[in-house]
Design a protein around this motif. Structure first.
Motif, short mmCIF file in Angstrom:
data_model
loop_
_atom_site.label_atom_id
_atom_site.label_comp_id
_atom_site.label_asym_id
_atom_site.label_seq_id
_atom_site.Cartn_x
_atom_site.Cartn_y
_atom_site.Cartn_z
N ASP A 159 0.56 -1.24 0.42
CA ASP A 159 -0.23 -0.19 0.23
C ASP A 159 0.76 1.20 0.00
O ASP A 159 0.36 2.37 -0.07
N MET A 160 1.66 0.76 0.15
CA MET A 160 2.73 2.22 0.02
C MET A 160 4.01 2.02 0.19
O MET A 160 4.42 0.94 0.47
N THR A 161 5.14 2.73 -0.20
CA THR A 161 6.79 2.67 -0.06
C THR A 161 7.39 3.66 0.67
O THR A 161 7.30 5.33 0.79
N VAL A 162 8.04 3.30 1.83
CA VAL A 162 8.42 4.14 3.15
C VAL A 162 9.94 4.20 3.25
O VAL A 162 11.07 3.28 2.87
N HIS A 163 10.38 5.51 3.64
CA HIS A 163 12.37 5.47 3.09
C HIS A 163 12.78 5.51 5.29
O HIS A 163 11.57 6.73 5.59
N LEU A 164 12.41 5.07 5.63
CA LEU A 164 12.25 5.18 7.27
C LEU A 164 13.85 5.41 7.92
O LEU A 164 14.55 4.80 7.75
N THR A 165 14.31 6.40 8.64
CA THR A 165 15.56 6.92 9.31
C THR A 165 15.19 6.36 10.79
O THR A 165 14.52 6.92 11.43
N LEU A 166 16.17 5.35 11.16
CA LEU A 166 16.35 4.93 12.58
C LEU A 166 16.99 6.03 13.32
O LEU A 166 18.13 5.81 12.97
N PHE A 167 16.55 7.13 14.17
CA PHE A 167 17.76 7.35 14.81
C PHE A 167 18.61 7.31 16.87
O PHE A 167 17.30 6.08 17.14
N ASN A 168 19.53 7.20 16.44
CA ASN A 168 19.60 6.95 17.86
C ASN A 168 18.94 8.15 18.82
O ASN A 168 18.81 9.29 18.66
N ALA A 169 18.26 7.58 20.03
CA ALA A 169 17.68 8.27 21.27
C ALA A 169 17.69 7.64 22.48
O ALA A 169 17.42 6.50 22.87
N ALA A 170 17.46 9.14 23.16
CA ALA A 170 17.07 8.77 24.69
C ALA A 170 15.95 9.29 25.32
O ALA A 170 15.21 10.27 24.56
N ILE A 171 15.33 8.34 26.71
CA ILE A 171 14.17 9.00 26.97
C ILE A 171 14.62 10.60 27.70
O ILE A 171 15.59 10.01 28.91
N SER A 172 14.88 11.41 27.48
CA SER A 172 14.71 12.56 28.42
C SER A 172 14.11 12.96 29.73
O SER A 172 14.61 13.92 30.67
N ASP A 173 13.28 12.55 29.33
CA ASP A 173 11.78 12.74 30.24
C ASP A 173 10.60 12.49 30.20
O ASP A 173 9.91 11.42 29.03
N GLY A 174 9.78 11.71 31.04
CA GLY A 174 8.91 11.00 31.51
C GLY A 174 8.65 9.33 31.24
O GLY A 174 10.24 8.77 31.05
N GLU A 175 8.21 8.28 31.69
CA GLU A 175 8.57 6.72 31.02
C GLU A 175 6.98 6.35 30.10
O GLU A 175 6.13 7.11 30.50
N PRO A 176 8.13 5.63 28.83
CA PRO A 176 6.43 4.97 28.61
C PRO A 176 5.34 4.42 29.05
O PRO A 176 5.67 3.74 29.68
N GLN A 177 4.57 5.26 28.13
CA GLN A 177 2.89 5.15 28.34
C GLN A 177 2.17 3.71 27.11
O GLN A 177 2.59 4.87 25.80
N MET A 178 1.36 3.51 27.34
CA MET A 178 1.12 2.97 25.15
C MET A 178 -0.49 3.74 25.55
O MET A 178 -1.43 3.14 25.85
N LEU A 179 -0.52 4.78 24.94
CA LEU A 179 -1.01 5.64 24.90
C LEU A 179 -2.32 5.27 22.49
O LEU A 179 -3.10 5.46 22.76
N GLU A 180 -1.32 4.50 22.75
CA GLU A 180 -1.69 4.04 21.16
C GLU A 180 -1.18 2.65 20.41
O GLU A 180 -2.23 2.02 19.91
N HIS A 181 -0.06 2.08 21.12
CA HIS A 181 0.35 1.03 21.40
C HIS A 181 -0.44 -0.45 21.70
O HIS A 181 -0.95 -0.03 22.55
N ASN A 182 -0.22 -1.80 20.86
CA ASN A 182 -0.79 -2.46 21.59
C ASN A 182 -0.11 -3.17 23.23
O ASN A 182 -0.75 -3.56 23.77
#
Length: 127
Positions: A74-97
């Protein structure tokens, strides 16, 4: 082609993966958190926005880890994966399963989006 960004977030010897909602394209497959780059945004700005919307965290975005182009039916994606760090907050499942922290050795236990396959090979080789 759709510009997509994602975050490689590490914690000790593990990295974070997220399971897509069942009702979305490629539902229930695992991926790195991220999303589409909107017009007028830099890739880094898009990644920070997506992580705020999807996980309620603030990211500190580093250098690109890798980028890939993948053709889905259904689509072609150009995906860029960045090294990243959490600077604030704790991950919450707002959208993911689901959200997991896994080691490179655990990669085969999860069904990932096809666009992530080359990235996962590089993670296995480098970690």
């Amino acid at each position: 082609m759709t510009e997509v960004v994602a975050a490689l977030i590490r914690r000790c010897d593990k990295f974070m993966i997220c399971q897509r909602p069942a009702d979305k394209a490629r539902g229930l497959l695992w991926e790195f958190v991220g999303g589409k780059v909107e017009p007028g945004e830099t890739k880094e700005e898009a990644l920070i926005r997506e992580c705020r919307e999807e996980l309620a965290i603030t990211l500190s975005v580093g250098a690109a880890f890798m980028d890939v182009t993948h053709e889905y039916p259904d689509m072609t994606v150009h995906l860029t994966l960045f090294n990243a760090a959490i600077s604030d907050g704790e991950p919450q499942m707002l959208e993911h399963n689901d959200i997991r922290w896994i080691t490179p050795n655990e990669i085969p236990l999860y069904d990932f989006c096809p666009a992530d396959e080359l990235i996962l090979e590089k993670i296995r080789a480098e970690f």
